[in-house]
Write an enzyme that holds these catalytic residues in place. Structure first.
Site, PDB file in Angstrom:
ATOM      1  N   ASP A  46       0.817  -1.206   0.000  1.00 52.06           N
ATOM      2  CA  ASP A  46       0.000   0.000   0.000  1.00 52.06           C
ATOM      3  C   ASP A  46       0.854   1.260   0.000  1.00 52.06           C
ATOM      4  O   ASP A  46       2.039   1.233   0.344  1.00 52.06           O
ATOM      5  CB  ASP A  46      -0.914   0.018   1.227  1.00 52.06           C
ATOM      6  CG  ASP A  46      -2.112  -0.904   1.077  1.00 52.06           C
ATOM      7  OD1 ASP A  46      -2.351  -1.362  -0.049  1.00 52.06           O
ATOM      8  OD2 ASP A  46      -2.791  -1.162   2.086  1.00 52.06           O
TER       9      ASP A  46
ATOM     10  N   GLY B 174      -0.210  -0.771   5.543  1.00 53.00           N
ATOM     11  CA  GLY B 174       0.149   0.129   6.621  1.00 53.00           C
ATOM     12  C   GLY B 174      -0.716  -0.120   7.837  1.00 53.00           C
ATOM     13  O   GLY B 174      -1.879  -0.505   7.721  1.00 53.00           O
ATOM     14  N   GLY B 175      -0.157   0.069   9.034  1.00 50.52           N
ATOM     15  CA  GLY B 175      -0.923  -0.158  10.258  1.00 50.52           C
ATOM     16  C   GLY B 175      -1.228  -1.618  10.463  1.00 50.52           C
ATOM     17  O   GLY B 175      -0.367  -2.491  10.309  1.00 50.52           O
TER      18      GLY B 175
ATOM     19  N   LYS C 261      -3.756   2.950  -1.934  1.00 48.99           N
ATOM     20  CA  LYS C 261      -4.916   3.829  -2.067  1.00 48.99           C
ATOM     21  C   LYS C 261      -4.622   5.146  -1.360  1.00 48.99           C
ATOM     22  O   LYS C 261      -4.238   5.169  -0.208  1.00 48.99           O
ATOM     23  CB  LYS C 261      -6.165   3.182  -1.456  1.00 48.99           C
ATOM     24  CG  LYS C 261      -6.645   1.964  -2.218  1.00 48.99           C
ATOM     25  CD  LYS C 261      -7.885   1.388  -1.548  1.00 48.99           C
ATOM     26  CE  LYS C 261      -8.506   0.291  -2.399  1.00 48.99           C
ATOM     27  NZ  LYS C 261      -7.595  -0.821  -2.629  1.00 48.99           N
TER      28      LYS C 261
ATOM     29  N   MET D 211      -8.602   8.680   8.037  1.00 52.50           N
ATOM     30  CA  MET D 211      -8.990   9.148   6.699  1.00 52.50           C
ATOM     31  C   MET D 211     -10.089  10.207   6.742  1.00 52.50           C
ATOM     32  O   MET D 211     -11.033  10.178   5.971  1.00 52.50           O
ATOM     33  CB  MET D 211      -9.450   7.957   5.842  1.00 52.50           C
ATOM     34  CG  MET D 211      -8.395   6.880   5.689  1.00 52.50           C
ATOM     35  SD  MET D 211      -9.018   5.324   4.995  1.00 52.50           S
ATOM     36  CE  MET D 211      -9.837   4.586   6.428  1.00 52.50           C
TER      37      MET D 211
ATOM     38  N   THR E  87      -1.484  -0.612  14.870  1.00 57.37           N
ATOM     39  CA  THR E  87      -2.376   0.222  14.089  1.00 57.37           C
ATOM     40  C   THR E  87      -2.007   1.700  14.211  1.00 57.37           C
ATOM     41  O   THR E  87      -1.351   2.120  15.169  1.00 57.37           O
ATOM     42  CB  THR E  87      -3.839   0.007  14.508  1.00 57.37           C
ATOM     43  OG1 THR E  87      -4.697   0.726  13.622  1.00 57.37           O
ATOM     44  CG2 THR E  87      -4.089   0.482  15.930  1.00 57.37           C
ATOM     45  N   ALA E  88      -2.444   2.489  13.242  1.00 59.73           N
ATOM     46  CA  ALA E  88      -2.110   3.910  13.209  1.00 59.73           C
ATOM     47  C   ALA E  88      -2.557   4.630  14.477  1.00 59.73           C
ATOM     48  O   ALA E  88      -1.867   5.533  14.962  1.00 59.73           O
ATOM     49  CB  ALA E  88      -2.744   4.563  11.977  1.00 59.73           C
TER      50      ALA E  88
END
Length: 278
Positions: free
Chosen positions: A45, A98-99, A67, A180, A128-129
């Site tokens: 990603d 990611g995350g 994305k 997001m 995780t983020a």
């Protein structure tokens, strides 16, 4: 989209769904590192940091399927088909996210595809983020005096198909973490305020968390749009909303400039050749 496999043939390899963590290469798990070092093909990603991508073997096939908001990226159906196709032609296929792949990473959707195609898989969770970002920003997500719970939501705000539960998210005793959500900062602010959350609620937007480019933008819920529109804000970025954000001034420990200085020093040391004494 119908996923195509090879009738009468079993998949040759195995797919590893791997969480790459929030960015800092040292936050990658040992298992994730071990799997990456043996990869024959990696589908990664856009949020995976370059330091982590550099761990992929040079002879492995690397496919960018990331994305990013407002930018062209591979459709989910295409990614699903690629995973199945590579499993029939490679031994170790890594889907690098990611995350953590099970927190807003569509990992469950991709695994469902592999199950339908009869492809073997394994999951390697990542930091995780939300937890990585909050830790590096000095913001505890829960605290006995300020927040007895925490909620993770995606900020895509698809109001027509899936209405947002603003009443639930506005609980003053909870911390709200928004993935997001930068492009919908105005909708998020309005939804929370209309549901009763105070415009004075502390908020933070953390950009490029856990990396040497990390930036914190601290303010109040009523000015969330202004914070999100700051020209120095870079993606990826995460929002943290709640009273715990007020602790960031005293609990903030991470200094991106110190990391950059240390790296520069290490690079200089490695570039200097030392001649043996005569």
């Amino acid at each position: 989209m119908e996923i195509l496999s090879l009738p009468g043939q079993a998949a040759k390899g195995k797919v590893w769904l791997v969480g790459a963590g929030p960015g800092d290469v040292e936050l990658l798990t040992l298992k994730a590192w071990r799997i990456l070092k043996t990869a024959d093909a990696v589908l990664y990603d856009a949020l995976v940091s370059q330091d982590i991508l550099d761990l992929i073997p040079k002879d492995a096939e690397k496919i960018a399927v990331g994305k990013r908001a407002g930018k062209h990226s591979a459709a989910q159906d295409e990614i699903n088909q690629l995973l199945v196709t590579k499993a029939y032609t490679r031994k170790n296929v890594v889907r690098l996210k990611g995350g953590d792949p099970f927190i807003f990473g569509r990992g469950g959707e991709e695994l469902q595809t592999l199950v339908e195609a009869g492809v073997e898989f394994e999951v390697v969770p990542g930091i995780t983020a939300a937890s990585g970002t909050s830790a590096y920003a000095g913001i505890p997500l829960t605290h006995r005096d300020h927040a007895q719970g925490v909620t993770f939501i995606t900020g895509h705000c698809q109001l027509e198909s899936r209405p947002m539960d603003w009443q639930g998210y506005a609980n003053p005793n909870n911390t709200l973490v928004v993935y997001m959500g930068i492009l919908n900062a105005g909708i998020i602010r309005q939804g929370l305020v209309d549901a009763g959350r105070s415009p004075e609620t502390p908020v933070a937007i953390v950009s490029k968390a856990t990396t040497k480019e990390q930036r914190r933008f601290i303010g109040r819920l009523g000015e969330l749009e202004q914070l999100a529109a700051d020209p120095e804000l870079q993606m990826p970025a995460l929002m943290i909303i709640g009273e715990v954000v007020a602790l960031s001034d005293t609990l903030h420990w991470f200094n991106p400039e110190a990391i950059e200085s240390t790296q520069a020093s290490d690079e200089l040391t490695q570039s200097v050749s030392v001649s043996p004494r005569r």
